[in-house]
Design a protein around this motif. Sequence first.
Motif, PDB file in Angstrom:
ATOM      1  N   ALA A  44       0.810  -1.219   0.000  1.00 49.10           N
ATOM      2  CA  ALA A  44       0.000   0.000   0.000  1.00 49.10           C
ATOM      3  C   ALA A  44       0.845   1.273   0.000  1.00 49.10           C
ATOM      4  N   MET A  45       2.153   1.136  -0.168  1.00 51.82           N
ATOM      5  CA  MET A  45       3.054   2.276  -0.007  1.00 51.82           C
ATOM      6  C   MET A  45       2.711   3.455  -0.916  1.00 51.82           C
ATOM      7  N   ASN A  46       2.249   3.209  -2.108  1.00 55.27           N
ATOM      8  CA  ASN A  46       1.941   4.294  -3.041  1.00 55.27           C
ATOM      9  C   ASN A  46       0.446   4.526  -3.202  1.00 55.27           C
ATOM     10  N   THR A  47      -0.324   4.047  -2.241  1.00 52.04           N
ATOM     11  CA  THR A  47      -1.776   4.214  -2.266  1.00 52.04           C
ATOM     12  C   THR A  47      -2.166   5.375  -1.373  1.00 52.04           C
ATOM     13  N   LYS A  48      -3.079   6.211  -1.851  1.00 49.23           N
ATOM     14  CA  LYS A  48      -3.576   7.307  -1.021  1.00 49.23           C
ATOM     15  C   LYS A  48      -4.366   6.727   0.152  1.00 49.23           C
ATOM     16  N   ILE A  49      -4.382   7.459   1.238  1.00 46.36           N
ATOM     17  CA  ILE A  49      -5.140   7.033   2.419  1.00 46.36           C
ATOM     18  C   ILE A  49      -6.619   6.938   2.083  1.00 46.36           C
ATOM     19  N   GLY A  50      -7.140   7.894   1.352  1.00 46.62           N
ATOM     20  CA  GLY A  50      -8.549   7.903   0.978  1.00 46.62           C
ATOM     21  C   GLY A  50      -9.395   8.597   2.016  1.00 46.62           C
ATOM     22  N   GLY A  51     -10.672   8.544   1.819  1.00 39.38           N
ATOM     23  CA  GLY A  51     -11.603   9.216   2.723  1.00 39.38           C
ATOM     24  C   GLY A  51     -13.019   8.833   2.377  1.00 39.38           C
ATOM     25  N   PRO A  52     -13.987   9.576   2.907  1.00 39.30           N
ATOM     26  CA  PRO A  52     -15.388   9.225   2.679  1.00 39.30           C
ATOM     27  C   PRO A  52     -15.783   9.242   1.201  1.00 39.30           C
ATOM     28  N   LEU A  53     -15.137  10.113   0.420  1.00 37.83           N
ATOM     29  CA  LEU A  53     -15.523  10.243  -0.984  1.00 37.83           C
ATOM     30  C   LEU A  53     -14.495   9.678  -1.955  1.00 37.83           C
ATOM     31  N   SER A  54     -13.364   9.215  -1.442  1.00 35.24           N
ATOM     32  CA  SER A  54     -12.355   8.666  -2.340  1.00 35.24           C
ATOM     33  C   SER A  54     -11.802   7.364  -1.777  1.00 35.24           C
ATOM     34  N   ARG A  55     -11.655   6.400  -2.662  1.00 38.57           N
ATOM     35  CA  ARG A  55     -11.163   5.088  -2.269  1.00 38.57           C
ATOM     36  C   ARG A  55      -9.673   5.179  -1.939  1.00 38.57           C
ATOM     37  N   GLY A  56      -9.257   4.424  -0.938  1.00 42.36           N
ATOM     38  CA  GLY A  56      -7.850   4.423  -0.552  1.00 42.36           C
ATOM     39  C   GLY A  56      -7.454   3.088   0.023  1.00 42.36           C
ATOM     40  N   VAL A  57      -6.627   3.113   1.046  1.00 38.54           N
ATOM     41  CA  VAL A  57      -6.158   1.881   1.674  1.00 38.54           C
ATOM     42  C   VAL A  57      -7.321   1.166   2.367  1.00 38.54           C
ATOM     43  N   SER A  58      -7.143  -0.112   2.634  1.00 38.75           N
ATOM     44  CA  SER A  58      -8.173  -0.898   3.326  1.00 38.75           C
ATOM     45  C   SER A  58      -8.238  -0.495   4.801  1.00 38.75           C
TER      46      SER A  58
END
Length: 195
Positions: A44-58
């Motif tokens: 997951a090193m290059n994956t954005k954390i994400g948030g309520p409106l955007s997909r990110g890490v698990s």
Amino acid sequence: RNQLVADDRFQPVGRSGEWSLNQWDHVETGSILEVIEKMGLFKAMNTKIGGPLSRGVSGGELKRVSIAVCLINDPQCLFLDEPTSGLDSAIALDVMEAVKVLADEGRTVLCTIHQPSAAIFDLFGATIILRAGYVAYFGPGREQVRDYFVAQGHPYEGYDNVAEYLLETVGGGVLAAFTPRAVGSPSRKNETNSI
């Protein structure tokens, strides 16, 4: 050394949710990569954390990122507030196995855990069990804590999971009459207490 707290409220620094690069200037890249490896986050090193409106890490990765950020300064003591909440049992076990590695390295790790699985409970070397804000047990985990409550007159028959037994024994009706007092408070006449 530093004491740091990791919990679900961890948020990236900055208004836009982006990391502030200046906050990590004092940390060597090798240290950061070591923490990423230790927490099993290379995938997951290059994956954005994400948030309520955007997909990110698990969810499990987010928990491990929260802990990893605390590890950047190599603290000797970690306080983890429910690092398994909201995770399924397999992911929760993965997170707690990573936490166990941190403890095995010599760090002091204090966790609050509600209703741990048997596999997670077995990872703990010491256990503090609270009831109504008071300590009902403090000592070795695993079978020793079970043996303590059995010796107090609370049978273990019918249980396969020590954690479930403890939850029902300390939190359930078995000890409903148990009203803990602060240490040093005056005792009440005719009051008995099995713990």
